[in-house]
Write a protein that holds these residues in place. Structure first.
Motif, mmCIF file in Angstrom:
data_model
loop_
_atom_site.group_PDB
_atom_site.id
_atom_site.type_symbol
_atom_site.label_atom_id
_atom_site.label_comp_id
_atom_site.label_asym_id
_atom_site.label_seq_id
_atom_site.Cartn_x
_atom_site.Cartn_y
_atom_site.Cartn_z
ATOM 1 N N SER A 18 0.834 -1.212 0.000
ATOM 2 C CA SER A 18 0.000 0.000 0.000
ATOM 3 C C SER A 18 0.861 1.250 0.000
ATOM 4 C CB SER A 18 -0.922 0.015 1.224
ATOM 5 O OG SER A 18 -1.883 -0.991 1.131
ATOM 6 N N ALA A 19 1.938 1.228 0.785
ATOM 7 C CA ALA A 19 2.830 2.387 0.820
ATOM 8 C C ALA A 19 3.504 2.581 -0.532
ATOM 9 C CB ALA A 19 3.878 2.208 1.920
ATOM 10 N N ALA A 20 3.961 1.481 -1.142
ATOM 11 C CA ALA A 20 4.647 1.564 -2.437
ATOM 12 C C ALA A 20 3.701 2.034 -3.536
ATOM 13 C CB ALA A 20 5.251 0.208 -2.802
ATOM 14 N N ASP A 21 2.445 1.629 -3.444
ATOM 15 C CA ASP A 21 1.457 2.018 -4.453
ATOM 16 C C ASP A 21 0.907 3.416 -4.236
ATOM 17 O OD1 ASP A 21 1.787 -0.491 -5.528
ATOM 18 O OD2 ASP A 21 -0.094 -1.299 -4.729
ATOM 19 N N GLY A 22 1.311 4.079 -3.169
ATOM 20 C CA GLY A 22 0.837 5.433 -2.901
ATOM 21 C C GLY A 22 -0.537 5.492 -2.265
#
Length: 193
Positions: A18-22
């Motif tokens: 989720s963090a990597a996908d923004g």
């Protein structure tokens, strides 16, 4: 421990995805670390509830590393380890264990882990990472048998992702050949200079 480890690994993986996908939006560094902390506490509660519901003794250790720019944040429960490898190996996490005497033998037991109780005692540590820093992550089985000098020497030679994967595989095989019977895991993050 396999059930608990799988639940926690998947939950943390989804958070990082989720963090990597923004999808976590424009959170500040402090908000990101607090969100990950809350996620880990929720995972602990899920593991504990499943253990209660199914009458199982579920639990696992966890050492998670979050890098944001030059800052690192560690979230830890148990006796897995995160170390900085340089000329010497510097353990950043603390083994949360107690020693007891049972029938004349001294036994080593976890004092803290995920799933042990509804409320998790989560150790946290933050610091500044420098270019070239090498973080080694692993279960206690890795560090029981691996020689500190060998770990540091081989870690310094790693310059690519492929070499890091090879290093971790070699270290796992090495400690297993030395007779380690505990779970063995190994990960490496080397910050580019």
């Amino acid at each position: 421990s396999e059930i608990a480890s799988e639940m926690v690994t998947e939950g943390v993986r989804l958070w990082f995805q989720s963090a990597a996908d923004g999808r976590l939006g424009n959170l500040t560094e402090e908000e990101l670390t607090e969100d990950l902390c809350a996620t880990i506490r929720e995972l602990n509660e899920l593991v504990w509830e499943r253990g209660e519901r199914e009458r199982l003794d579920l639990g696992c250790t966890m050492s998670a590393l979050l890098l944001i720019g030059r800052s690192y944040h560690i979230f830890h429960a148990g006796d897995s380890r995160i170390c900085l490898a340089g000329d010497l190996l510097r353990q950043l996490t603390r083994d949360e264990i107690v020693y007891t005497r049972e029938r004349g033998n001294i036994r080593r037991k976890l004092a803290n882990c995920i799933g042990r109780s509804r409320e998790l005692r989560l150790s946290r540590l933050s610091g500044t990472a420098e270019p070239g820093d090498t973080f080694l992550l692993g279960s206690d089985g890795l560090f029981h048998r691996a020689e500190e000098e060998e770990l540091c020497q081989k870690a310094r030679r790693v310059t690519s992702d492929a070499q890091a994967l090879k290093f971790c595989g070699e270290m796992i095989r090495r400690v297993e050949q030395l007779g380690e019977r505990d779970n063995v895991s190994c990960g490496m993050i080397k910050l580019r200079a």
